[in-house]
Motif scaffolding. Structure first.
Motif, PDB file in Angstrom:
ATOM      1  N   GLU A 121      -2.832   8.389   3.718  1.00  0.00           N
ATOM      2  CA  GLU A 121      -3.275   9.776   3.894  1.00  0.00           C
ATOM      3  C   GLU A 121      -4.783   9.885   3.681  1.00  0.00           C
ATOM      4  O   GLU A 121      -5.484  10.575   4.427  1.00  0.00           O
ATOM      5  CB  GLU A 121      -2.529  10.681   2.918  1.00  0.00           C
ATOM      6  N   LEU A 122      -5.298   9.193   2.650  1.00  0.00           N
ATOM      7  CA  LEU A 122      -6.731   9.231   2.381  1.00  0.00           C
ATOM      8  C   LEU A 122      -7.528   8.623   3.532  1.00  0.00           C
ATOM      9  O   LEU A 122      -8.595   9.131   3.899  1.00  0.00           O
ATOM     10  CB  LEU A 122      -7.050   8.494   1.077  1.00  0.00           C
ATOM     11  N   VAL A 130       0.838  -1.202   0.000  1.00  0.00           N
ATOM     12  CA  VAL A 130       0.000   0.000   0.000  1.00  0.00           C
ATOM     13  C   VAL A 130       0.867   1.244   0.000  1.00  0.00           C
ATOM     14  O   VAL A 130       1.801   1.379   0.802  1.00  0.00           O
ATOM     15  CB  VAL A 130      -0.928   0.010   1.226  1.00  0.00           C
ATOM     16  N   ARG A 131       0.555   2.165  -0.903  1.00  0.00           N
ATOM     17  CA  ARG A 131       1.335   3.398  -0.997  1.00  0.00           C
ATOM     18  C   ARG A 131       0.888   4.394   0.072  1.00  0.00           C
ATOM     19  O   ARG A 131      -0.253   4.385   0.535  1.00  0.00           O
ATOM     20  CB  ARG A 131       1.214   4.003  -2.393  1.00  0.00           C
ATOM     21  N   ALA A 136      -1.992  -6.431   2.244  1.00  0.00           N
ATOM     22  CA  ALA A 136      -2.472  -5.067   2.501  1.00  0.00           C
ATOM     23  C   ALA A 136      -3.347  -4.965   3.744  1.00  0.00           C
ATOM     24  O   ALA A 136      -3.465  -3.881   4.324  1.00  0.00           O
ATOM     25  CB  ALA A 136      -3.268  -4.563   1.290  1.00  0.00           C
ATOM     26  N   MET A 137      -3.960  -6.065   4.158  1.00  0.00           N
ATOM     27  CA  MET A 137      -4.975  -6.000   5.208  1.00  0.00           C
ATOM     28  C   MET A 137      -4.445  -5.403   6.511  1.00  0.00           C
ATOM     29  O   MET A 137      -5.101  -4.570   7.145  1.00  0.00           O
ATOM     30  CB  MET A 137      -5.529  -7.402   5.468  1.00  0.00           C
ATOM     31  N   LEU A 141       8.844  10.715  -6.532  1.00  0.00           N
ATOM     32  CA  LEU A 141       8.645  12.160  -6.636  1.00  0.00           C
ATOM     33  C   LEU A 141       7.297  12.578  -6.066  1.00  0.00           C
ATOM     34  O   LEU A 141       7.195  13.571  -5.340  1.00  0.00           O
ATOM     35  CB  LEU A 141       8.768  12.587  -8.098  1.00  0.00           C
ATOM     36  N   THR A 142       6.244  11.831  -6.379  1.00  0.00           N
ATOM     37  CA  THR A 142       4.898  12.231  -5.956  1.00  0.00           C
ATOM     38  C   THR A 142       4.647  11.996  -4.475  1.00  0.00           C
ATOM     39  O   THR A 142       3.741  12.592  -3.891  1.00  0.00           O
ATOM     40  CB  THR A 142       3.829  11.479  -6.763  1.00  0.00           C
ATOM     41  N   GLU A 143       5.436  11.110  -3.838  1.00  0.00           N
ATOM     42  CA  GLU A 143       5.184  10.770  -2.446  1.00  0.00           C
ATOM     43  C   GLU A 143       6.205  11.368  -1.489  1.00  0.00           C
ATOM     44  O   GLU A 143       6.056  11.269  -0.271  1.00  0.00           O
ATOM     45  CB  GLU A 143       5.177   9.247  -2.275  1.00  0.00           C
ATOM     46  N   ALA A 144       7.240  11.998  -2.018  1.00  0.00           N
ATOM     47  CA  ALA A 144       8.337  12.478  -1.175  1.00  0.00           C
ATOM     48  C   ALA A 144       7.903  13.631  -0.279  1.00  0.00           C
ATOM     49  O   ALA A 144       7.143  14.506  -0.696  1.00  0.00           O
ATOM     50  CB  ALA A 144       9.505  12.917  -2.049  1.00  0.00           C
ATOM     51  N   ASP A 145       8.394  13.637   0.954  1.00  0.00           N
ATOM     52  CA  ASP A 145       8.138  14.751   1.857  1.00  0.00           C
ATOM     53  C   ASP A 145       8.997  15.957   1.499  1.00  0.00           C
ATOM     54  O   ASP A 145       8.650  17.092   1.830  1.00  0.00           O
ATOM     55  CB  ASP A 145       8.436  14.339   3.302  1.00  0.00           C
ATOM     56  N   ILE A 146      10.123  15.698   0.844  1.00  0.00           N
ATOM     57  CA  ILE A 146      11.035  16.773   0.435  1.00  0.00           C
ATOM     58  C   ILE A 146      11.404  16.551  -1.029  1.00  0.00           C
ATOM     59  O   ILE A 146      11.704  15.428  -1.433  1.00  0.00           O
ATOM     60  CB  ILE A 146      12.317  16.803   1.286  1.00  0.00           C
ATOM     61  N   VAL A 147      11.372  17.612  -1.821  1.00  0.00           N
ATOM     62  CA  VAL A 147      11.771  17.561  -3.225  1.00  0.00           C
ATOM     63  C   VAL A 147      12.788  18.666  -3.478  1.00  0.00           C
ATOM     64  O   VAL A 147      12.575  19.819  -3.089  1.00  0.00           O
ATOM     65  CB  VAL A 147      10.572  17.741  -4.176  1.00  0.00           C
TER      66      VAL A 147
END
Length: 320
Positions: A21-22, A15-16, A44-45, A197-203
């Motif tokens: 977050e959702l 699970v991403r 995933a459970m 890139l889309t999940e990083a806390d820092i870019v």
């Protein structure tokens, strides 16, 4: 409490972070229920239950693995018809937005995309958005049907809320369009040690001011020191200095990290559209009139080849 459906973004049960977050946002609105399409339910459970999913709908049919977006639309629409949820949450991304739009159309419901926050309101979920290069904050709510909402990554920090989920395996009817296009093969994307890139806390991103592919090493050194993902402006990508998959902007990847550090990027509107919802923005540019300084929380007017090495030294000094 009302049921809130969350479409799980996963890879064979891994699970991403965006899904967690959702689930955290869903608990503000009601009781989260996860919709897991494809194999990997056993894997995933545990993580879904740890983050508050009271129910997990598992649809492990060949259609959802071997075909494109339409089977997900069929599955989510069918589950929503039976569950009568108060809202449906998906991750903002190419697949998530397409799925959300088609589900909203089938349910005759309103659609909200690219939310950066979701809260409970007297008339249902209230979403928050950043608009016009983050110069305006906009709130919205759906006035008809089940609200279908896509949320940008890093909208909220995932918070555990352990429960023991109930697993249901609904019977989903897939329409002819679900099998109209088949996936013939898949090639795993090569991944390095840096975060997505889309999940990083820092870019940490570089632009035209980096002045060459070989000079992106200085951007990578800062990223590695911070445990960050590497981004690039369209100008840098078009020049062949960095892969297109790392482009941040309206025609690239839209990111919303806790910290966005832009070096040698002037701040054209195309780039700003892809990173304007970042929590904290730091700009490094030798041009004091660079437009990105208008958006940045902190700015350094200087040569990135002098500023960034000093930054790396300071990070390493404080960690030693």
């Amino acid at each position: 409490m009302a049921e809130i459906l969350v479409l799980v973004d996963h890879s064979d049960g891994a699970v991403r972070k965006t899904t967690l977050e959702l689930l955290t946002l869903a608990r503000r609105l009601g009781e989260p229920s996860a919709v897991l399409l494809g194999p990997g339910a056993d894997t995933a459970m545990e993580v879904l239950g740890r983050h508050g999913a009271r129910k997990i709908y598992v649809v492990d049919a060949p259609e959802v693995k071997d075909f494109l977006v339409t089977p997900a639309v069929d599955a989510l629409t069918g589950i929503a018809a039976g569950a009568a949820p108060a809202a449906i949450l998906l991750t903002s991304g190419p697949d998530g937005k397409e799925t959300a739009a088609r589900v909203a159309l089938r349910l005759d419901s309103g659609l909200v995309t690219d939310a950066v926050d979701v809260t409970a309101g007297p008339d249902g979920p209230v979403t928050e958005h950043s608009a016009f290069a983050a110069t305006h904050q906009v709130t919205a709510h759906v006035t008809r049907g089940v609200p279908v909402i896509t949320v940008k990554p890093n909208a909220v920090a995932p918070e555990p809320a352990p429960v023991t989920p109930v697993v249901e395996k609904p019977d989903v009817v897939f329409g002819p369009a679900s099998v109209a296009v088949r996936v013939l093969s898949r090639t795993p994307r090569e991944r390095g040690d840096r975060p997505e890139l889309t999940e990083a806390d820092i870019v940490v991103s570089g632009g035209r001011g980096v002045d060459g592919a070989e000079n992106f090493a200085v951007i990578e050194r800062v990223a590695d020191a911070l445990g960050a993902a590497v981004g690039a402006s369209r100008a840098a990508v078009d020049a062949g200095w960095y892969p297109h998959s790392h482009q941040v902007g309206q025609t690239g990847t839209q990111v919303s990290p806790q910290l966005y550090l832009a070096a040698g990027i002037s701040g054209a509107i195309q780039h700003r559209a892809g990173m304007q919802t970042s929590r904290t923005i730091v700009a490094v540019n030798k041009d004091a009139d660079a437009p990105l300084f208008e958006l940045a929380d902190y700015g350094v007017v200087g040569d990135l080849f002098q500023v960034l090495p000093q930054l790396v030294e300071e990070i390493e000094r404080r960690r030693s």
